[in-house]
Design a protein around this motif. Structure first.
Motif, PDB file in Angstrom:
ATOM      1  N   ARG A  16       0.831  -1.199   0.000  1.00  0.00           N
ATOM      2  CA  ARG A  16       0.000   0.000   0.000  1.00  0.00           C
ATOM      3  C   ARG A  16       0.865   1.249   0.000  1.00  0.00           C
ATOM      4  N   ARG A  17       0.267   2.345  -0.440  1.00  0.00           N
ATOM      5  CA  ARG A  17       0.992   3.618  -0.475  1.00  0.00           C
ATOM      6  C   ARG A  17       1.416   4.051   0.915  1.00  0.00           C
ATOM      7  N   ALA A 177      -0.133  -6.625  -5.414  1.00  0.00           N
ATOM      8  CA  ALA A 177       0.493  -5.483  -6.083  1.00  0.00           C
ATOM      9  C   ALA A 177      -0.175  -4.178  -5.679  1.00  0.00           C
ATOM     10  N   GLN A 178       0.622  -3.126  -5.664  1.00  0.00           N
ATOM     11  CA  GLN A 178       0.110  -1.802  -5.323  1.00  0.00           C
ATOM     12  C   GLN A 178      -0.530  -1.125  -6.530  1.00  0.00           C
ATOM     13  N   LEU A 179       0.065  -1.290  -7.718  1.00  0.00           N
ATOM     14  CA  LEU A 179      -0.457  -0.729  -8.953  1.00  0.00           C
ATOM     15  C   LEU A 179      -0.810  -1.858  -9.901  1.00  0.00           C
ATOM     16  N   ARG A 180      -2.023  -1.832 -10.441  1.00  0.00           N
ATOM     17  CA  ARG A 180      -2.454  -2.903 -11.331  1.00  0.00           C
ATOM     18  C   ARG A 180      -3.246  -2.315 -12.490  1.00  0.00           C
ATOM     19  N   GLY A 181      -3.121  -2.957 -13.650  1.00  0.00           N
ATOM     20  CA  GLY A 181      -3.934  -2.586 -14.794  1.00  0.00           C
ATOM     21  C   GLY A 181      -3.406  -1.377 -15.539  1.00  0.00           C
ATOM     22  N   SER A 182      -4.299  -0.686 -16.203  1.00  0.00           N
ATOM     23  CA  SER A 182      -3.920   0.430 -17.060  1.00  0.00           C
ATOM     24  C   SER A 182      -3.549   1.655 -16.224  1.00  0.00           C
ATOM     25  N   ALA A 299       5.145  -2.549 -10.134  1.00  0.00           N
ATOM     26  CA  ALA A 299       3.805  -2.713  -9.569  1.00  0.00           C
ATOM     27  C   ALA A 299       3.802  -2.578  -8.050  1.00  0.00           C
ATOM     28  N   ALA A 300       4.927  -2.882  -7.416  1.00  0.00           N
ATOM     29  CA  ALA A 300       5.070  -2.728  -5.964  1.00  0.00           C
ATOM     30  C   ALA A 300       6.551  -2.747  -5.636  1.00  0.00           C
TER      31      ALA A 300
END
Length: 349
Positions: A16-17, A177-182, A299-300
């Motif tokens: 997480r952020r 993952a913290q960031l996923r997708g577009s 992504a993390a």
């Protein structure tokens, strides 16, 4: 090597952020319990414990001693710590098991990047006389490397954007993952690197369990055997290095046996898109190899745990039967200064 040693379990946080509501111990405990539960082991069954973290992130000296509360105060344990990414703690645990002093090892690492400015904190890694006084931050140095690659004709901005797009698309299947997708590439942070070319800032932790010989087969249906592991470093001075290449990563891979037979999967600790370009060349990875199916550090990227996560993700792919021979890579320092490479294999199917 006189003993066969394998990764038999891997666990990580949902990155997480920021985790303002959690201390390092509170962030760690679910991961430590999770990795032990996978094997049915208790703390008393672990022969050696090793951790990786950074006092600079925590903002206090000997911060790792507080994190030991997550392991437990009783029974007494054989314990060590490295002020490095947890991948290097895994290396120490591996050598400990090789000696025969222990049959199992718990390795964990963690980092909370959210309380401060990571870009400023990482300047403490730089040469204190010639480079640090100029105060170049981690993104600016990565941008120098990216521009060197572009000038050498090794890549261009659309190719870097494609690396980010692929990584975060792959991360869609990774619930941790913290960031996923577009994710949009965004504006320039430091030209030629845009926001999408850089890793997210976040908090996280990871843990693995190592076991030797038949003990590994008792604890895991398909252990990920460490067939080779090695780490090397570049010169400290950035001015004497060719930033478009990574001889230390190549040498570590050679010593780990990565070039003896092809690998089918590679988990690369490449926090910036440009660094994947460097590592693919140094590690001789062609398009037949699945690179960062977990999404990778784009992504993390929890500082001090991201390298151990790369090894854990590679091992998990072996455990699930998705990989037979995987390469895992971890890095530390500016512009891929220090590099560790491990080769993991599953038993023949």
């Amino acid at each position: 090597m006189t003993r066969d040693i394998a990764l038999v379990a891997f666990a990580q946080t949902h990155h997480r952020r920021a985790t303002d509501e959690l201390s390092e111990v509170e962030m760690l405990m679910p991961v430590l319990h999770g990795v032990l539960d996978q094997t049915g082991l208790r703390t008393a069954d672990i022969g050696f414990t090793c951790s990786g973290s950074s006092d600079y992130l925590a903002g206090r000296a000997f911060s790792f001693t507080l994190a030991l509360d997550g392991v437990g105060a009783w029974p007494p344990i054989s314990e060590s710590h490295v002020e490095m990414d947890g991948a290097w703690a895994l290396y120490e645990a591996w050598t400990k098991l090789l000696t025969g002093d222990a049959d199992t090892a718990l390795v964990y690492s963690y980092g909370k990047s959210s309380p401060g400015s990571v870009r400023d904190v990482l300047t403490r890694q730089l040469d204190p006389y010639y480079v640090a006084p100029l105060w170049p931050d981690s993104v600016a140095l990565a941008a120098l490397q990216a521009q060197a690659l572009i000038d050498a004709g090794e890549t261009d901005e659309p190719a870097l954007a494609a690396v980010a797009t692929r990584s975060r698309a792959d991360a869609t299947a990774n619930s941790h993952a913290q960031l996923r997708g577009s994710i949009p590439q965004g504006d320039y942070l430091v030209r030629p690197l845009r926001t999408g070319d850089c890793p997210p800032i976040g908090d996280g932790a990871a843990a693995v369990i190592l076991a030797a010989g038949e003990r590994a087969r008792e604890l895991c249906e398909r252990p990920a055997w460490i067939r080779g592991i090695d780490h090397r470093t570049e010169a400290h001075s950035l001015g004497v290095r060719d930033l478009t290449d990574s001889p230390s990563a190549r040498l570590a891979a050679e010593k780990a046996g990565a070039f003896e037979r092809p690998v089918d999967t590679a988990e690369l600790h490449a926090p910036f898109t440009s660094q994947e370009v460097v590592l693919r060349k140094a590690l001789r990875l062609d398009d037949t190899v699945r690179v960062n199916p977990s999404g990778g550090a784009l992504a993390a990227n929890p500082i001090m745990a991201a390298g151990l996560i790369r090894i854990g993700e590679a091992a998990a792919a072996v455990h699930r039967g998705e990989s037979d021979r995987a390469l895992a890579h971890a890095t530390s320092g500016p512009c891929l200064q220090q590099n560790l490479v491990a080769v993991l294999e599953g038993d023949p199917r």
